[in-house]
Scaffold this active site. Structure first.
Site, PDB file in Angstrom:
ATOM      1  N   LEU A 212      19.852 -33.624  17.271  1.00 38.13           N
ATOM      2  CA  LEU A 212      20.012 -32.569  16.255  1.00 38.13           C
ATOM      3  C   LEU A 212      21.117 -32.975  15.290  1.00 38.13           C
ATOM      4  O   LEU A 212      22.174 -33.446  15.723  1.00 38.13           O
ATOM      5  CB  LEU A 212      20.412 -31.253  16.946  1.00 38.13           C
ATOM      6  CG  LEU A 212      20.863 -30.102  16.032  1.00 38.13           C
ATOM      7  CD1 LEU A 212      19.670 -29.439  15.355  1.00 38.13           C
ATOM      8  CD2 LEU A 212      21.642 -29.046  16.823  1.00 38.13           C
TER       9      LEU A 212
ATOM     10  N   HIS B   3      35.903 -13.710  13.742  1.00 35.76           N
ATOM     11  CA  HIS B   3      35.692 -15.149  13.516  1.00 35.76           C
ATOM     12  C   HIS B   3      35.707 -15.892  14.855  1.00 35.76           C
ATOM     13  O   HIS B   3      34.894 -16.780  15.099  1.00 35.76           O
ATOM     14  CB  HIS B   3      36.776 -15.724  12.591  1.00 35.76           C
ATOM     15  CG  HIS B   3      36.792 -15.123  11.210  1.00 35.76           C
ATOM     16  ND1 HIS B   3      35.634 -14.900  10.497  1.00 35.76           N
ATOM     17  CD2 HIS B   3      37.813 -14.713  10.406  1.00 35.76           C
ATOM     18  CE1 HIS B   3      35.949 -14.373   9.313  1.00 35.76           C
ATOM     19  NE2 HIS B   3      37.254 -14.236   9.239  1.00 35.76           N
TER      20      HIS B   3
ATOM     21  N   ASP C 296      27.371 -14.218   8.494  1.00 37.02           N
ATOM     22  CA  ASP C 296      28.115 -13.128   7.850  1.00 37.02           C
ATOM     23  C   ASP C 296      28.309 -11.956   8.809  1.00 37.02           C
ATOM     24  O   ASP C 296      27.500 -11.743   9.715  1.00 37.02           O
ATOM     25  CB  ASP C 296      27.369 -12.684   6.583  1.00 37.02           C
ATOM     26  CG  ASP C 296      28.273 -11.952   5.612  1.00 37.02           C
ATOM     27  OD1 ASP C 296      29.508 -12.006   5.781  1.00 37.02           O
ATOM     28  OD2 ASP C 296      27.748 -11.316   4.680  1.00 37.02           O
TER      29      ASP C 296
ATOM     30  N   ILE D 163      22.397 -14.564  -1.736  1.00 38.74           N
ATOM     31  CA  ILE D 163      22.559 -15.992  -1.464  1.00 38.74           C
ATOM     32  C   ILE D 163      24.038 -16.404  -1.499  1.00 38.74           C
ATOM     33  O   ILE D 163      24.409 -17.419  -0.910  1.00 38.74           O
ATOM     34  CB  ILE D 163      21.674 -16.821  -2.430  1.00 38.74           C
ATOM     35  CG1 ILE D 163      21.560 -18.294  -2.068  1.00 38.74           C
ATOM     36  CG2 ILE D 163      22.140 -16.696  -3.868  1.00 38.74           C
ATOM     37  CD1 ILE D 163      20.491 -18.608  -1.094  1.00 38.74           C
TER      38      ILE D 163
ATOM     39  N   GLY E 139      33.987  -9.996  10.029  1.00 38.12           N
ATOM     40  CA  GLY E 139      35.043  -9.009   9.767  1.00 38.12           C
ATOM     41  C   GLY E 139      34.598  -7.615  10.168  1.00 38.12           C
ATOM     42  O   GLY E 139      35.329  -6.872  10.841  1.00 38.12           O
TER      43      GLY E 139
HETATM   44  C1  IPE Z   1      29.189 -15.952   2.444  1.00 35.73           C
HETATM   45  O1  IPE Z   1      29.752 -14.814   3.010  1.00 35.73           O
HETATM   46  C2  IPE Z   1      29.986 -17.165   2.800  1.00 35.73           C
HETATM   47  C3  IPE Z   1      29.960 -17.570   4.198  1.00 35.73           C
HETATM   48  C4  IPE Z   1      29.296 -17.001   5.153  1.00 35.73           C
HETATM   49  C5  IPE Z   1      30.731 -18.751   4.506  1.00 35.73           C
HETATM   50  P1  IPE Z   1      30.766 -13.887   2.220  1.00 35.73           P
HETATM   51  O2  IPE Z   1      31.107 -12.764   3.104  1.00 35.73           O
HETATM   52  O3  IPE Z   1      31.894 -14.686   1.701  1.00 35.73           O
HETATM   53  O4  IPE Z   1      29.886 -13.420   0.975  1.00 35.73           O
HETATM   54  P2  IPE Z   1      29.962 -12.125   0.062  1.00 35.73           P
HETATM   55  O5  IPE Z   1      31.365 -12.022  -0.436  1.00 35.73           O
HETATM   56  O6  IPE Z   1      29.594 -10.952   0.898  1.00 35.73           O
HETATM   57  O7  IPE Z   1      28.950 -12.359  -1.017  1.00 35.73           O
HETATM   58  C1  IPE Z   2      31.646 -14.467   7.672  1.00 34.67           C
HETATM   59  O1  IPE Z   2      32.101 -13.204   8.017  1.00 34.67           O
HETATM   60  C2  IPE Z   2      32.683 -15.552   7.817  1.00 34.67           C
HETATM   61  C3  IPE Z   2      33.135 -16.124   6.545  1.00 34.67           C
HETATM   62  C4  IPE Z   2      32.723 -15.791   5.354  1.00 34.67           C
HETATM   63  C5  IPE Z   2      34.164 -17.149   6.634  1.00 34.67           C
HETATM   64  P1  IPE Z   2      32.968 -12.335   7.012  1.00 34.67           P
HETATM   65  O2  IPE Z   2      34.398 -12.682   7.178  1.00 34.67           O
HETATM   66  O3  IPE Z   2      32.446 -12.466   5.627  1.00 34.67           O
HETATM   67  O4  IPE Z   2      32.702 -10.880   7.570  1.00 34.67           O
HETATM   68  P2  IPE Z   2      32.463  -9.566   6.723  1.00 34.67           P
HETATM   69  O5  IPE Z   2      31.341  -9.849   5.784  1.00 34.67           O
HETATM   70  O6  IPE Z   2      33.731  -9.281   5.999  1.00 34.67           O
HETATM   71  O7  IPE Z   2      32.120  -8.544   7.740  1.00 34.67           O
HETATM   72 MG    MG Z   3      31.066 -11.439   4.544  1.00 34.41          MG
END
Ligand code: IPE
Ligand code: IPE
Ligand code: MG
Length: 242
Positions: free
Chosen positions: A129, A35, A18, A196, A21
């Site tokens: 792995l 990403h 996470d 989670i 973005g």
């Molecule tokens: C969880 O992250 C999903 C992945 C990392 C693939 P999100 O960014 O989508 O989750 P929320 O919206 O913060 O709960």
């Molecule tokens: C995780 O990073 C990647 C995916 C969920 C696909 P995010 O895209 O959720 O990044 P933030 O949480 O918006 O910073």
């Molecule tokens: Mg996120």
């Protein structure tokens, strides 16, 4: 039933990647740049897992809920996953990595489905792995699917009452998409979020959690080693008294 003996090294590490973005936005870049950089962290963590002798590394790459993101971001992510799988094939073969993708694969673009099938086939005999990408996955989706399969098997058995009376937790686990894969010992979620987000709801019942503040594109070898060190210091009791 899992052993209560303290094991210093996790057999299965799972990561909710996470913060891509936010990493990009903090630098005045488009979200998708985060990403892109995140792929390098995937490589770093995979190689370190091989060095550490970890058996299973799984990554939450795209949730069921992520389909609700803007179309351009979804398209970018699908294309990035396609390219990354193709690019990593040599590394997988060199490092003895078996590749698996788990989730609602039928919902993914055709070319991505094809690259997944090709990568799974090419790496199927690799033993060092097991690398799992959870794609179009959610814990509730997994459990609901398992319940549907179980209901079907019960009906087909000819004696549903007797069939269901014998179903134990381990049998139910066999209907989940992770059948045969050990539950994660350690779940890491980067970016400081402590939730989670519909990930491995059944399988994570006794996982240790670790929530580093760092965004996923900055989670590299050193951060990963720190996580493994924290895990080694945890006392897993599984509800018992020591
Ligand atoms: C969880 O992250 C999903 C992945 C990392 C693939 P999100 O960014 O989508 O989750 P929320 O919206 O913060 O709960
Ligand atoms: C995780 O990073 C990647 C995916 C969920 C696909 P995010 O895209 O959720 O990044 P933030 O949480 O918006 O910073
Ligand atoms: Mg996120």
């Amino acid at each position: 039933m899992q052993s209560e003996t303290a094991i210093c090294k996790p057999r299965h590490v799972s990561i909710i990647m996470d913060g891509n973005g936010r990493w990009a936005q903090e630098r005045g870049l488009e979200r998708v740049q985060g990403h892109l950089r995140g792929v390098e962290s995937v490589r770093a963590v995979t190689e370190e897992s091989v060095r550490q002798g970890i058996e299973y590394l799984s990554l939450y790459a795209f949730s069921t809920e992520n389909w609700g993101r803007p179309k351009e971001e979804v398209t970018y992510l699908m294309s990035l996953m396609f390219k990354s799988i193709m690019n990593e094939m040599d590394n997988f073969m060199r490092n003895g990595v078996r590749f698996l993708a788990l989730g609602d694969k039928g919902s993914l673009p055709g070319v991505l489905q094809e690259s997944i099938a090709a990568a799974e086939k090419a790496t199927s005999a690799n033993k060092t792995l097991t690398f799992i990408l959870f794609l179009s996955y959610s814990g509730k989706w997994d459990i609901l699917n398992a319940a549907k399969h179980l209901a079907k098997a019960a009906t087909e058995s000819g004696n549903p009452d007797e069939y269901l009376s014998k179903i134990e937790e381990k049998d139910f686990s066999g209907f989940l998409i992770t059948a045969g894969i050990p539950d994660p010992d350690l779940i890491i979620r980067t970016s400081g979020e402590q939730r989670i987000s519909n990930y491995l709801l059944w399988q994570g019942a006794y996982s240790e959690f670790y929530f580093p503040e760092v965004q996923w594109p900055d989670f590299r070898e050193e951060e990963y080693k720190k996580a493994l060190k924290v895990f080694a210091s945890r006392d897993r009791r599984y509800g018992k008294v020591k």
